[in-house]
Design a protein around this motif. Sequence first.
Motif, mmCIF file in Angstrom:
data_model
loop_
_atom_site.group_PDB
_atom_site.id
_atom_site.type_symbol
_atom_site.label_atom_id
_atom_site.label_comp_id
_atom_site.label_asym_id
_atom_site.label_seq_id
_atom_site.Cartn_x
_atom_site.Cartn_y
_atom_site.Cartn_z
ATOM 1 N N ALA A 55 -2.352 3.703 -0.505
ATOM 2 C CA ALA A 55 -1.111 4.284 -1.004
ATOM 3 C C ALA A 55 -0.709 3.677 -2.337
ATOM 4 N N ILE A 56 -1.374 2.595 -2.740
ATOM 5 C CA ILE A 56 -1.063 1.923 -3.996
ATOM 6 C C ILE A 56 -2.081 2.306 -5.058
ATOM 7 N N ARG A 57 -1.710 2.074 -6.304
ATOM 8 C CA ARG A 57 -2.668 2.206 -7.405
ATOM 9 C C ARG A 57 -3.418 0.881 -7.490
ATOM 10 N N PRO A 58 -4.714 0.837 -7.182
ATOM 11 C CA PRO A 58 -5.428 -0.442 -7.054
ATOM 12 C C PRO A 58 -5.820 -1.055 -8.391
ATOM 13 N N THR A 59 -4.826 -1.485 -9.151
ATOM 14 C CA THR A 59 -5.098 -2.286 -10.336
ATOM 15 C C THR A 59 -5.674 -3.623 -9.891
ATOM 16 N N PRO A 60 -6.243 -4.409 -10.801
ATOM 17 C CA PRO A 60 -6.811 -5.697 -10.360
ATOM 18 C C PRO A 60 -5.817 -6.574 -9.607
ATOM 19 N N PHE A 61 -4.576 -6.668 -10.073
ATOM 20 C CA PHE A 61 -3.591 -7.511 -9.392
ATOM 21 C C PHE A 61 -3.157 -6.897 -8.066
ATOM 22 N N ALA A 62 -2.983 -5.563 -8.037
ATOM 23 C CA ALA A 62 -2.607 -4.905 -6.784
ATOM 24 C C ALA A 62 -3.725 -5.005 -5.751
ATOM 25 N N ALA A 63 -4.972 -4.857 -6.200
ATOM 26 C CA ALA A 63 -6.099 -4.980 -5.274
ATOM 27 C C ALA A 63 -6.214 -6.403 -4.738
ATOM 28 N N LEU A 64 -5.975 -7.388 -5.608
ATOM 29 C CA LEU A 64 -5.997 -8.783 -5.157
ATOM 30 C C LEU A 64 -4.907 -9.029 -4.118
ATOM 31 N N THR B 83 8.785 9.068 6.661
ATOM 32 C CA THR B 83 8.083 7.783 6.722
ATOM 33 C C THR B 83 7.868 7.235 5.320
ATOM 34 N N LYS B 84 7.717 5.919 5.254
ATOM 35 C CA LYS B 84 7.394 5.254 3.994
ATOM 36 C C LYS B 84 6.295 4.238 4.250
ATOM 37 N N ALA B 85 5.236 4.334 3.458
ATOM 38 C CA ALA B 85 4.108 3.410 3.577
ATOM 39 C C ALA B 85 3.842 2.817 2.207
ATOM 40 N N GLY B 86 3.967 1.508 2.096
ATOM 41 C CA GLY B 86 3.853 0.900 0.785
ATOM 42 C C GLY B 86 2.439 0.606 0.340
ATOM 43 N N MET B 87 1.515 0.366 1.282
ATOM 44 C CA MET B 87 0.173 -0.069 0.911
ATOM 45 C C MET B 87 -0.920 0.839 1.468
ATOM 46 N N PHE B 88 -0.795 1.265 2.732
ATOM 47 C CA PHE B 88 -1.816 2.093 3.376
ATOM 48 C C PHE B 88 -1.183 3.347 3.962
ATOM 49 N N TYR B 89 -1.944 4.441 3.911
ATOM 50 C CA TYR B 89 -1.527 5.670 4.578
ATOM 51 C C TYR B 89 -1.986 5.649 6.027
ATOM 52 N N GLY B 90 -1.141 6.154 6.909
ATOM 53 C CA GLY B 90 -1.453 6.193 8.332
ATOM 54 C C GLY B 90 -2.023 7.505 8.791
ATOM 55 N N LEU C 86 0.682 0.652 10.638
ATOM 56 C CA LEU C 86 1.332 -0.580 11.079
ATOM 57 C C LEU C 86 0.865 -1.798 10.295
ATOM 58 N N MET C 87 -0.184 -1.670 9.478
ATOM 59 C CA MET C 87 -0.639 -2.760 8.614
ATOM 60 C C MET C 87 0.225 -2.909 7.374
ATOM 61 N N ASN C 88 1.065 -1.944 7.071
ATOM 62 C CA ASN C 88 1.925 -2.043 5.903
ATOM 63 C C ASN C 88 2.916 -3.185 6.064
ATOM 64 N N PRO C 89 3.287 -3.845 4.975
ATOM 65 C CA PRO C 89 4.253 -4.950 5.084
ATOM 66 C C PRO C 89 5.577 -4.522 5.703
ATOM 67 N N TRP C 90 6.079 -3.346 5.310
ATOM 68 C CA TRP C 90 7.365 -2.872 5.829
ATOM 69 C C TRP C 90 7.255 -1.397 6.207
ATOM 70 N N PRO C 91 6.560 -1.063 7.276
ATOM 71 C CA PRO C 91 6.495 0.356 7.682
ATOM 72 C C PRO C 91 7.872 0.857 8.082
ATOM 73 N N GLU C 92 8.201 2.043 7.618
ATOM 74 C CA GLU C 92 9.559 2.555 7.817
ATOM 75 C C GLU C 92 9.531 3.964 8.390
#
Length: 530
Positions: free
Chosen positions: A270-279, A443-450, A465-471
């Motif tokens: 769900a994120i744009r995997p820039t080098p820092f985001a991927a890290l 729903t809101k998923a900050g890092m991974f899509y469910g 459920l792996m997202n930091p703050w699943p909503e």
Amino acid sequence: MASTIFLPKSFLASCLLLLRTLFFSDQHRSNPKLQKCYPRPKPVHDKLLEQIQNYQDKKTLVLDLEGALFRSNLIFPYFMVIALEAGSFLRGIILLSIYPFICLLNQDMTIRILTIISFCGLKEEEVTRVGRAVLPKHLLEDVGMEGLEMIRSKIQPYSIICVTRMPRVMVETFVREYIKGMEVVVGKEVKTVGGYYTGFVMVEKRLERKLGLPFGEFVGLGCSRMRSQHQLFSICKDFYFVNDAAKRKWHALQRDKYLKPLIFHDGRLAIRPTPFAALAMYMWLPLGILLSLIRSLVSVCLPYNISILIGAIFGMKTRVSFEALVNQCNDADNKCGDNSGRLFICNHRTLLDPIYISAVLNKQRISAVTYSVSRITEKISPIKTVRLTRNREEDKRRMETLLKQGDLVICPEGTTCREPYLLRFSSLFAEVAEEVYPVALMTKAGMFYGTSTGLFKFFDHFYFLMNPWPEYEVKFLEKMSTRSIDGKSCAGFEAANHVQSEIGQVLGFGLTKLTRKDKYLMLAGNEGLV
């Protein structure tokens, strides 16, 4: 006494020149051949745009995709998407680990190494699927509104050649379907053997002679910081560039400005995997897997009134609005306590939709109907699930039986939709009950899509459920009749459309007539059978 070794100055100079060429050369240095073909590039502004429009009717714009359309000059995220979505997390971490070193190389060598790591050993059809179903979402998020307006409104060439530094398979679907107006997409071609990519880039030939289109005069358009070295720019009569300082002020293209609505897309990221985001993602991954397991066990093993509280402690956010439902129960207590049960109709965001409705109602006696869900998902579900058969009469009988046993949750879209759109609602539920209780879900998923269309769909809720703050946001609406609308009798499909429009209005979602079959044919090339 130690002896001193003297090296010829010419040898030292050659070594320094070699090191400078390999490691410290300007990645965006222009091709010497291009400098002979046109004068120094001119900044793009209104006067020069008017000059471009005064060219002959038969003219061609050679467009540098990364330089003239995207806000960022970074192409690493798109190779990371290929590595993760078509490959694996292991391939992705290899790409991330080696990226700081290959950044020291020149532009062409950097892209070649990125291509080898991302593509080597992958199936050709799998990479094509990612280019068609996953990458357009990430590419659209990087499009600059000013760049697209400049291309679509101010510059109107007879035809457009889109030139990209990336492999063509990564951008062709995006360019043709979401940018449109492009006659040809020219990019790097990656060698294949037996249907698998080798990762090696094919040697470019004089492609402009083989395009076979009635081109006239050529005009190049790129970025001042990214002089494209592609051979097609060598035949441009003039070359205009977007000022780099102005490009940094470009705005992201808003969703309502998309030339084609982005309704369906696939992939886990769900994120744009820039080098820092991927890290950051890889650093979070071990903790995310642990949290996902804990959150799953809590929802399955503990009573709902306790599981929601513990889930909140572990970072899960749940917002509920059921004033309409409470008011209806207060007005007709006997109806709410009737053993025949209530029929809840909701839009479909993830496989957890019926579980969340059951949890916020604090009711174990609730069921859900499913279609083509994996057996593993059915086994670990904390509520009763019943498969549909796609036989209308049999499915209707099963729903009626479940309603007699208690409350029932139906997602009439038949499949999930990530974007703010509602798919067509099946009218079968209107034949099962005279009254339904619509539920709007967000729903809101900050890092991974469910959600996914791949083979491992049983991992869907684990990824969410792996997202930091699943909503999750659950809103119950006023009950609706399936026999009439505003006092006028209606057919089943009209009632289904009415429920769809009410839920869409509450959520602010767009309404479509697309179906599950449309989604899977576009993303996976099948009809969604598991």
